[in-house]
Scaffold this active site. Structure first.
Site, PDB file in Angstrom:
ATOM      1  N   LYS A 204       0.841  -1.199   0.000  1.00 30.46           N
ATOM      2  CA  LYS A 204       0.000   0.000   0.000  1.00 30.46           C
ATOM      3  C   LYS A 204       0.879   1.252   0.000  1.00 30.46           C
ATOM      4  O   LYS A 204       0.675   2.167  -0.782  1.00 30.46           O
ATOM      5  CB  LYS A 204      -0.912  -0.046   1.234  1.00 30.46           C
ATOM      6  CG  LYS A 204      -1.877   1.091   1.326  1.00 30.46           C
ATOM      7  CD  LYS A 204      -2.818   0.907   2.503  1.00 30.46           C
ATOM      8  CE  LYS A 204      -3.568   2.195   2.763  1.00 30.46           C
ATOM      9  NZ  LYS A 204      -4.427   2.124   3.930  1.00 30.46           N
ATOM     10  N   GLU A 210      10.486  -4.827   4.508  1.00 33.87           N
ATOM     11  CA  GLU A 210      10.566  -6.221   4.049  1.00 33.87           C
ATOM     12  C   GLU A 210      10.265  -6.309   2.553  1.00 33.87           C
ATOM     13  O   GLU A 210      10.970  -6.967   1.793  1.00 33.87           O
ATOM     14  CB  GLU A 210       9.543  -7.088   4.809  1.00 33.87           C
ATOM     15  CG  GLU A 210       9.823  -7.273   6.288  1.00 33.87           C
ATOM     16  CD  GLU A 210       9.203  -6.189   7.154  1.00 33.87           C
ATOM     17  OE1 GLU A 210       8.911  -5.077   6.641  1.00 33.87           O
ATOM     18  OE2 GLU A 210       9.031  -6.422   8.364  1.00 33.87           O
ATOM     19  N   GLY A 264      -4.911  -1.951   5.109  1.00 35.83           N
ATOM     20  CA  GLY A 264      -4.108  -3.082   4.640  1.00 35.83           C
ATOM     21  C   GLY A 264      -4.784  -4.423   4.903  1.00 35.83           C
ATOM     22  O   GLY A 264      -4.833  -5.298   4.042  1.00 35.83           O
TER      23      GLY A 264
HETATM   24  O1  F6P Z   1       3.133  -3.052   9.784  1.00 36.29           O
HETATM   25  C1  F6P Z   1       1.767  -3.157   9.656  1.00 36.29           C
HETATM   26  C2  F6P Z   1       1.299  -2.818   8.269  1.00 36.29           C
HETATM   27  O2  F6P Z   1       1.218  -1.456   8.113  1.00 36.29           O
HETATM   28  C3  F6P Z   1      -0.019  -3.485   7.976  1.00 36.29           C
HETATM   29  O3  F6P Z   1      -1.098  -2.793   8.465  1.00 36.29           O
HETATM   30  C4  F6P Z   1       0.036  -3.619   6.510  1.00 36.29           C
HETATM   31  O4  F6P Z   1      -0.893  -4.547   6.042  1.00 36.29           O
HETATM   32  C5  F6P Z   1       1.463  -4.061   6.312  1.00 36.29           C
HETATM   33  O5  F6P Z   1       2.181  -3.318   7.272  1.00 36.29           O
HETATM   34  C6  F6P Z   1       2.039  -3.875   4.949  1.00 36.29           C
HETATM   35  O6  F6P Z   1       2.000  -2.549   4.549  1.00 36.29           O
HETATM   36  P1  F6P Z   1       2.196  -2.129   3.049  1.00 36.29           P
HETATM   37  O7  F6P Z   1       1.105  -2.748   2.245  1.00 36.29           O
HETATM   38  O8  F6P Z   1       2.147  -0.639   3.036  1.00 36.29           O
HETATM   39  O9  F6P Z   1       3.542  -2.646   2.584  1.00 36.29           O
END
Ligand code: F6P
Length: 545
Positions: A204, A210, A264
């Site tokens: 998102k 990661e 998310g």
């Molecule tokens: O660390 C929690 C979080 O923000 C979740 O709420 C989310 O689903 C996940 O990390 C991944 O976030 P992104 O889609 O922005 O990589």
């Protein structure tokens, strides 16, 4: 707290004292219509909540609490696109992603259902292109493997749904890489051919450590074997952060967007669902959305006392708030739902694992439970001992399909028998008299019977819900997932927390950024507590660094 909420909690507290001395066996014995009265259906979907420590009075009191907490008002605000995620000033409108066109959904006075449909159409064209081999890799070969790189909601939802819909797969093989542990991407890529591998970078924010680390490794894997110019053909992105995606080198027509009003943990219904669509096709993905929409309609229209998500939520609040049960197990007797509990962990614990109320005051009551689970029958041979005879009471949700996808001798009959046996055993238990008679009949001498007897007694009176559906098809999966989403929503309203932010994950992320140069040995360890300092020193000693 409003007066009406205060009195509702007070009424439940007084009532809970009475319920402590009630056994479900007696509730069933006293009312032969208990199953009919304490179950609800939505077409083929049945929720049996009769095996719970509840009476009519419990439900009345819980419904009073729901009304006093204005569950109906908050539900209306969510569906109306109000910014109910107040700490982030955002609407919470994942319901708009399901079955666009059926009802308009407004954010800031604008109907967003057209935008939703546009992205779905774009996803459909891309997914069907990949599936049909029209969209190919840089060397002209069709894609045999798709690797989704994402974490949290950008992984758990699509991974869970893809696995659950395995019988519907007729597209390329879909893999999921989430962990920054290089083992994850290394093991995933080992059997794959860069020429036939497509990567979906799902994030998102397009900043998550990661995901960005794994995306860079994947990019290098393609560039090293096929050349830098091949990257564009082997990547697509699912994100709200379009400029960041472009900076990564992914072209606009390969970016599938969504919006800040999609959390998310609710994003599998959005572009984040693209890996699912590539696996099962657009029609089945849309059937999954339809299932979600059908549950939305039920949640909106059914009176609270016959409303599945509301009932599940209220029973959960009863156990968490009044009975002090800290955890909730979710046990699907459905192997393909083996990641369902993992998805629900994020859905529930990231939403309702909060310590302050909506207006920032410390909450004085328990909030969200610890959610956990594994599929049955495996769980029976692992942790069910504790659920039957441990000192903690663990409410269980059983999920079960009437029809399997495979007709393999009597596998399914055995699965069903085991599921029903567990909820029966948890409820009925086995008393001393029965155990005694069994031991006596086995010819055991009296002193041995006395020794063994307490170990073999089951207290019973342990609660469970059973959710029974015809078959785990895309529509039903959509209903099940939306059922739990709305359950968590209702609980958040009653706990009076903001279920839609997740500030609790930030501190660890910040500290990891701070620690990284110390781990790499680029800077000296300083400003850390003695434990962290000691661990870093030992780490460097082990590495000889
Ligand atoms: O660390 C929690 C979080 O923000 C979740 O709420 C989310 O689903 C996940 O990390 C991944 O976030 P992104 O889609 O922005 O990589």
């Amino acid at each position: 707290m409003t007066d009406s909420r205060y009195y509702a909690f007070q009424g439940l507290r007084n009532h809970a004292r009475l319920i402590q001395s009630v056994h479900m066996r007696d509730l069933f014995a006293a009312d032969r219509h208990r199953f009919a009265r304490f179950s609800v259906t939505h077409d083929d979907l049945l929720l049996d909540y009769s095996k719970n420590l509840i009476t009519d009075e419990t439900l009345d009191l819980l419904l009073q609490l729901a009304r006093a907490s204005d569950v109906e008002g908050w539900r209306a605000r969510m569906f109306a696109g109000e910014a109910i995620n107040a700490t982030e000033k955002r609407a919470v409108l994942h319901v708009a992603l399901r079955n666009p066109g059926q009802r308009p959904h407004f954010v800031d006075g604008r109907d967003v259902s057209g935008d939703v449909e546009d992205v779905l159409v774009k996803m459909g064209v891309f997914a069907e292109g990949v599936r049909a081999g029209r969209l190919v890799g840089a060397t002209g070969k069709p894609f045999t493997d798709v690797v989704n790189i994402g974490i949290g909601g950008s992984d758990l939802g699509p991974a869970m749904v893809t696995l659950a819909l395995a019988p519907y797969h007729d597209g390329p093989k879909v893999h999921f890489v989430s962990n920054v542990d290089g083992a994850h991407i290394a093991d995933t890529l080992k059997p794959l051919d860069p020429q036939t591998t497509l990567f979906l970078i799902a994030s998102k924010t397009f900043t998550t450590l990661e995901t960005m680390t794994n995306a860079a490794t994947a990019r290098a894997w393609i560039a090293d074997s096929l050349g830098e110019a091949a990257v564009g053909a082997h990547f697509a992105a699912l994100s709200t952060a379009i400029p960041k995606v472009k900076a990564f080198g992914i072209a606009e027509d390969r970016i599938f967007g969504f919006w800040d009003w999609v959390g998310g943990r609710y994003s599998v219904w959005s572009a984040i669902g693209l890996p699912v669509m590539i696996a099962v096709g657009e029609a089945d993905f849309r059937a999954f959305l339809d299932g979600g929409a059908a549950m939305d309609e039920h949640f909106l229209a059914a009176p609270l006392y016959a409303n599945m998500p509301v009932l599940l939520a209220l029973i959960g609040v009863w156990y968490r708030d009044q009975m002090g049960f800290a955890t909730q197990a979710v046990i699907p007797y459905d192997q393909r739902l083996s990641r369902f509990a993992a998805h629900l962990q994020q859905l529930d614990m990231e939403s309702n694992g909060k310590r302050v109320s909506k207006n920032g005051e410390p909450v004085l009551r328990p909030t969200g439970p610890v959610v956990w689970g594994e599929p049955g029958t495996n769980g029976q041979h692992a942790f069910f001992q504790l659920i039957h005879q441990g000192t903690d009471v663990v409410p269980v949700d059983f999920l079960l399909a009437a029809e399997p996808h495979e007709n393999l001798s009597d596998h399914h009959a055995k699965l069903v028998a085991n599921c029903l046996a567990q909820s029966e055993a948890l409820m009925v238990g086995k008393n001393e008299r029965t155990v005694h008679a069994e031991l006596e009949a086995s010819g055991l001498p009296r002193p041995e019977i006395d020794k063994l007897l307490p170990h073999k007694v089951f207290p019973g009176n342990r609660p469970s819900n059973t959710i029974l559906y015809r078959k785990l098809d895309p529509f039903t999966l959509g209903r099940l997932l939306a059922l739990y989403e709305h359950k968590v929503f209702v609980q958040g309203v009653i706990f009076d927390v903001n279920s839609f932010d997740q500030w609790g994950v930030e501190l660890g992320k910040q500290l990891a950024v701070d620690l990284l140069p110390m781990v790499k040995g680029d800077v000296e360890t300083e400003g850390k507590d003695p434990s962290t300092t000691g661990l870093l020193a030992h780490f460097h000693a082990l590495r000889g660094s």
